[in-house]
Scaffold this active site. Structure first.
Site: not given
Length: 329
Positions: A126, A234
């Site tokens: 990710c 994130h």
């Protein structure tokens, strides 16, 4: 298209089902797959209920595409079995990413490398996906020499048990601890386990996967990955040294014209990417674009994305969409 979702009852699996529905993916038959303890449970997809099946049953059903999000050990054992049955596997774990015989794909960058012979395709980490999406067009224009990245990673990257730990701590409830320390009102400078060189697996994924996706082993990259008490996505502070000089406004234009990127970079209106606004969205958001005044040909960026979407489910499904559009399945 007969589509199997392996790990359908997990956090990423649930987002995969949501993204499949949102993007009107051509699912003619859904095969939800999970561990034995979930077999027989029902899940709903676009108004229809489907019963969860086990892995061997799913192999025997010969899906066209299997979207895997069930962990590395499961993928190592079962992805080849699906592939042998004629199913194209797109795997969201770390199991196949650095296998030299497997493609590691971010569709906007390197989907054109895929062929009909690619029966197991790896989805990158990710934190890697959101960074390379911004780096790729700049690498073409200015040639990336070195990258320093510090990540601020959502607890959702660890899974539902981490979210539960965080919620328990916020509520003052004693419960199971996924992390070694409390995460509420804290930052933990450890994502995944430590390796012999003192870096975590997450940090080394950023190093190794970036080189593979961009097809350039000469890029120097170092990373520090930190878990923060955030749910939405994130964030990354990225410092990039190029071989060639650049114009900051041209950088903004290049990023603005890159599929999958939204530039949020207006200091007058305090506009910059934040995970609370990235949550639930499929784009990668880039802002705080500025020259590093301490070193020549060096740029700073702040990059944010929903790690369960573009960092996992959305990227996986975009690969599947490319396979269909290119008639590779």
């Amino acid at each position: 298209m007969r589509i199997a979702v392996v790990g359908a009852t997990g956090m990423v699996g649930e987002i995969m089902l949501k993204v499949l529905a949102e993007r009107n993916f051509p699912v003619t038959e859904l095969i939800p797959v999970a561990s034995e303890k979930s077999v027989g449970k029902e899940i709903e997809f676009k108004g229809t209920k489907y019963k969860v099946v086990g892995l061997q049953t799913a192999v025997d059903m010969k899906a066209d595409i299997a979207l895997f999000s069930a962990g590395g050990e499961t993928s190592l054992v079962w992805a080849p079995k699906f592939a042998e049955a004629g199913t194209t596997v797109i795997d969201n774990s770390s199991a196949w990413r650095m296998d030299p015989t497997k493609k590691l794909v971010v569709p906007e960058i390197n989907a054109s490398e895929l062929t009909k012979e690619d029966k197991i395709i790896a989805n990158p980490n990710c934190s890697t996906i959101q960074m390379v999406l911004a780096l790729a067009p700049l690498h073409k224009k200015y040639n990336v020499k070195r990258v320093i990245v510090s990540t601020y990673q959502s607890i959702t990257g660890t899974g539902v048990k981490a979210v539960q730990q965080f919620e328990n701590e916020c509520a003052g409830v004693e419960g199971d601890m996924v992390y070694k320390y409390k995460i509420n009102r804290n930052c933990i400078p450890q994502c995944d386990s430590f390796e012999d060189n003192g870096y975590t697996k997450e940090e080394m994924k950023l190093v190794n996967e970036t080189k593979k996706i961009l097809g350039d082993d000469s890029i120097k990259l170092t990373a520090t990955a930190v878990r923060v008490p955030v749910v939405g996505g994130h964030s990354e502070a990225v410092n990039v040294e190029f071989s060639n000089n650049f114009d900051v406004n041209e950088v903004r234009t290049i990023l603005h014209n890159t599929d999958g990127i939204t530039v949020q970079d207006n200091l007058d209106t305090f506009t910059y990417p934040m995970p609370r606004y990235a949550e639930g969205k499929n784009d990668v958001f880039v802002g705080r674009i500025r020259r590093d005044e301490s070193q020549a040909n060096t740029l700073n960026m702040w990059i944010v994305a929903d790690n369960l979407r573009k960092g996992a489910a959305t990227n996986t499904i975009q690969i599947a969409e490319y396979l269909i559009a290119s008639k590779l399945v």
